[in-house]
Motif scaffolding. Sequence first.
Motif, mmCIF file in Angstrom:
data_model
loop_
_atom_site.group_PDB
_atom_site.id
_atom_site.type_symbol
_atom_site.label_atom_id
_atom_site.label_comp_id
_atom_site.label_asym_id
_atom_site.label_seq_id
_atom_site.Cartn_x
_atom_site.Cartn_y
_atom_site.Cartn_z
ATOM 1 N N HIS A 37 -6.654 8.874 3.967
ATOM 2 C CA HIS A 37 -5.679 9.621 4.935
ATOM 3 C C HIS A 37 -4.352 9.603 4.608
ATOM 4 O O HIS A 37 -3.504 10.415 4.553
ATOM 5 C CB HIS A 37 -5.999 9.332 6.366
ATOM 6 C CG HIS A 37 -5.327 10.134 7.513
ATOM 7 N ND1 HIS A 37 -4.012 9.949 7.863
ATOM 8 C CD2 HIS A 37 -5.699 11.275 8.119
ATOM 9 C CE1 HIS A 37 -3.778 10.914 8.836
ATOM 10 N NE2 HIS A 37 -4.922 11.518 8.882
ATOM 11 N N GLY A 38 -3.910 8.262 4.271
ATOM 12 C CA GLY A 38 -2.542 8.121 3.853
ATOM 13 C C GLY A 38 -2.175 8.663 2.590
ATOM 14 O O GLY A 38 -0.936 9.285 2.485
ATOM 15 N N ARG A 67 -8.325 4.753 6.674
ATOM 16 C CA ARG A 67 -6.885 4.838 6.461
ATOM 17 C C ARG A 67 -6.085 5.105 5.308
ATOM 18 O O ARG A 67 -5.146 5.781 5.155
ATOM 19 C CB ARG A 67 -6.482 3.548 7.488
ATOM 20 C CG ARG A 67 -4.827 3.464 7.543
ATOM 21 C CD ARG A 67 -4.506 1.891 8.084
ATOM 22 N NE ARG A 67 -5.061 0.899 7.165
ATOM 23 C CZ ARG A 67 -4.302 0.375 5.950
ATOM 24 N NH1 ARG A 67 -3.450 1.091 5.682
ATOM 25 N NH2 ARG A 67 -5.127 -0.523 5.324
ATOM 26 N N ARG A 68 -6.730 4.504 4.149
ATOM 27 C CA ARG A 68 -5.760 4.643 2.716
ATOM 28 C C ARG A 68 -6.198 5.966 2.400
ATOM 29 O O ARG A 68 -5.017 6.668 1.783
ATOM 30 C CB ARG A 68 -6.306 3.594 1.915
ATOM 31 C CG ARG A 68 -5.576 3.662 0.585
ATOM 32 C CD ARG A 68 -6.133 2.507 -0.459
ATOM 33 N NE ARG A 68 -5.512 1.414 0.016
ATOM 34 C CZ ARG A 68 -5.275 0.223 -0.748
ATOM 35 N NH1 ARG A 68 -5.738 0.339 -1.956
ATOM 36 N NH2 ARG A 68 -4.495 -0.822 -0.158
ATOM 37 N N GLU A 124 0.762 -1.305 0.005
ATOM 38 C CA GLU A 124 0.036 -0.078 0.082
ATOM 39 C C GLU A 124 0.848 1.202 -0.135
ATOM 40 O O GLU A 124 0.338 2.344 -0.710
ATOM 41 C CB GLU A 124 -0.921 -0.115 1.040
ATOM 42 C CG GLU A 124 -1.794 1.275 1.312
ATOM 43 C CD GLU A 124 -2.775 1.204 2.172
ATOM 44 O OE1 GLU A 124 -3.929 0.997 2.189
ATOM 45 O OE2 GLU A 124 -2.293 1.159 3.472
ATOM 46 N N ARG A 125 1.902 1.353 0.526
ATOM 47 C CA ARG A 125 2.686 2.425 0.712
ATOM 48 C C ARG A 125 3.223 2.667 -0.532
ATOM 49 O O ARG A 125 3.256 4.046 -0.972
ATOM 50 C CB ARG A 125 4.008 1.959 1.455
ATOM 51 C CG ARG A 125 4.943 3.412 1.729
ATOM 52 C CD ARG A 125 6.154 3.217 2.778
ATOM 53 N NE ARG A 125 7.152 4.321 2.834
ATOM 54 C CZ ARG A 125 7.929 4.398 3.548
ATOM 55 N NH1 ARG A 125 8.279 3.320 4.149
ATOM 56 N NH2 ARG A 125 8.986 5.520 3.567
ATOM 57 N N SER A 155 -7.829 8.925 10.079
ATOM 58 C CA SER A 155 -7.110 7.845 9.771
ATOM 59 C C SER A 155 -8.238 6.860 10.242
ATOM 60 O O SER A 155 -7.979 5.679 9.660
ATOM 61 C CB SER A 155 -5.893 8.072 10.468
ATOM 62 O OG SER A 155 -5.239 6.575 10.312
ATOM 63 N N THR A 215 -1.564 12.440 3.452
ATOM 64 C CA THR A 215 -0.431 12.673 3.924
ATOM 65 C C THR A 215 0.809 12.545 3.207
ATOM 66 O O THR A 215 1.657 13.286 3.367
ATOM 67 C CB THR A 215 -0.500 11.757 5.016
ATOM 68 O OG1 THR A 215 -1.533 11.519 6.083
ATOM 69 C CG2 THR A 215 0.971 11.738 5.931
ATOM 70 N N ALA A 216 0.634 11.522 2.240
ATOM 71 C CA ALA A 216 1.941 11.457 1.208
ATOM 72 C C ALA A 216 1.863 12.763 0.261
ATOM 73 O O ALA A 216 2.851 13.039 -0.148
ATOM 74 C CB ALA A 216 1.412 10.062 0.329
ATOM 75 N N LEU A 243 0.468 4.399 -2.526
ATOM 76 C CA LEU A 243 0.229 5.947 -2.222
ATOM 77 C C LEU A 243 1.071 6.812 -2.604
ATOM 78 O O LEU A 243 0.919 7.952 -3.027
ATOM 79 C CB LEU A 243 -0.013 6.117 -0.682
ATOM 80 C CG LEU A 243 -1.204 5.131 -0.045
ATOM 81 C CD1 LEU A 243 -1.263 5.311 1.447
ATOM 82 C CD2 LEU A 243 -2.435 5.480 -0.581
ATOM 83 N N GLU A 244 2.578 6.262 -2.527
ATOM 84 C CA GLU A 244 3.440 7.115 -3.130
ATOM 85 C C GLU A 244 3.507 7.441 -4.351
ATOM 86 O O GLU A 244 3.700 8.556 -4.957
ATOM 87 C CB GLU A 244 4.970 6.404 -2.687
ATOM 88 C CG GLU A 244 5.159 6.190 -1.105
ATOM 89 C CD GLU A 244 5.526 7.491 -0.378
ATOM 90 O OE1 GLU A 244 6.039 8.503 -1.086
ATOM 91 O OE2 GLU A 244 5.272 7.689 0.827
#
Length: 588
Positions: A503-504, A500-501, A383-384, A496, A507-508, A387-388
């Motif tokens: 919000h992530g 969560r996703r 997932e990271r 979050s 944030t990214a 999102l990135e």
Amino acid sequence: MIILGISALYHDSACAVMADGQVVSAAQEERFSRRRFDPAMPVRAVRACLRDAGLSIADVDHVAYYERPERKLARQLWMGLPELPETSPSALFRLDADRPFRQIEELLGFTGPVTAVGHHEAHAASAFYQSGFATSALFTADAVGEWTTTSYGRGGPEGVELREEVAFPHSLGLFYSAVTSYLGFAVNSDEYKVMGLAPYGSPRYADRLARLVRDEDGDGGGRFRLDLDYFDFSGRGPMYTERLAELLEEPAREPESEISRFHTDVASSLQEVLENVLLRKLRHLHRETGESRLGYAGGVALNCVANRRIREEGPFEEIFVQPAAGDSGGAIGAAAMVHHELTGEFAPRRLTDAKLGPPGATRGAPGWLRRAGVPYTDFTGDERALLERTADLLADGAVIGWYQGRMEFGPRALGARSILADPRDPGMRDRINALVKKREAFRPFAPAVVEERCAEFFELDGPSPFMLDTATVRQGAELPAITHVDGSARVQTVSSAQDRRFHGLLTAFAQRTGFPILLNTSFNMRGEPIVAQPADALVCFVRSDLDVLVLGDHMVLREDIPGHWAARLEELLPYRKPPISRDVYSFL
């Protein structure tokens, strides 16, 4: 106990599945039929929501219906006489108080008990039972439900009680819709466009329009009356008479024609009159109930500009506006009310997440993308990285279709079926309006912001998870793509815990730009419902000018879509006319 709430056979039909007093799944029929404002018995939505809840129709103990058909029929007959014998056969078919119960049995296959509750009781219950309040004042306002157009009441452990009402044809919703039609927009659909147009003008016609909505009680009570010389709610023509054009000294605007300063000033005046009336009526409700909290629902409650004034200038310390405040939300209210009546159980619960619809099955996406020969990137298990990469594309100016998890219930896209873009780009609003949404350039877009940093950028106290309030954009926050002409924005806060996703992703994006904010608008094209299934998302992506589609864990780029797909889809998916008239409210 499993209760199925139903809202149907008027417009924007929907269902809600409630298990032991908790909403476990809710959805509008239009999302599945792809027919905007679909009024039909929500067969597809019921099937999808029951499947989502792991249930079948045989598991349902009780069905709750969101209005009393016999009372609605009485109003329909009153409106239709003496011309009723000349009414078309299709209209006569709808004049049937047994139709909802017959279709619940024949189309849904349910043969158990069905309870019908009042339309405005369903609205009030939809707000109260999701507010988390132990007690509260209750206010509803819409066009019309059976006979009622506005109601005042109270909710508590004993249930929902409506103590006072305003009856048809005197209606704030119809007043707003009639002027919406006069301004050349579609009624029961485009009232929010008039709200968005209002800040471009000044309320120089407010005194004239205020004459059309007069308080009936000299002491500032709850009742009001429209001057019916200016309105025609027979359903046989426009909702306004020539007297309105005479009052405003201009003919009605032709649809799709140029918008002048006169039109923006009328919109501004209409909005001010509505807000002033609402504030007077809510002060009356506060005096009558003594409650410090308010539950608010009905179609008028979707006017987020008015909601801001109610919060800032109204008498209540805390307000809960039901996110599906229109008729679709009546399915939740009816189910909650019947559950309380049948069980006697009352446990205040606060709804904090409107993503109540079934999730799309994105696991099959790789298979049909491969079969179609479309390249994609699979981020499953990382997932990271997803999102990135998405944040990089957004920061570089990409417009992204974002399809994730459970579908939102109600009219707002809140990060599950959304189109996302960089709010700092001064050209982004025009780009999305012209090439993706195919809509009027004056309409604003909304921001989604991480809840914990909202106050840095917007003058808003507390969370706003449902995008039902506006706030001033703080000076120094250069966000032209989401800042309206009056310096406001319709804010959605994202926590979050709630998502969560999403919000992530915010944030990214902040790590790259300093702004934990994205432009967030609904994932659909003009005149169509928000996408529901993964295939809907792909079709919308192909037909629009979106740069990237993120479908669950999978990413597809515009450059990888075959060029002939868009033309072929236009042939296969012709525009479907909504089942409502653009200038006559759908009373029958």
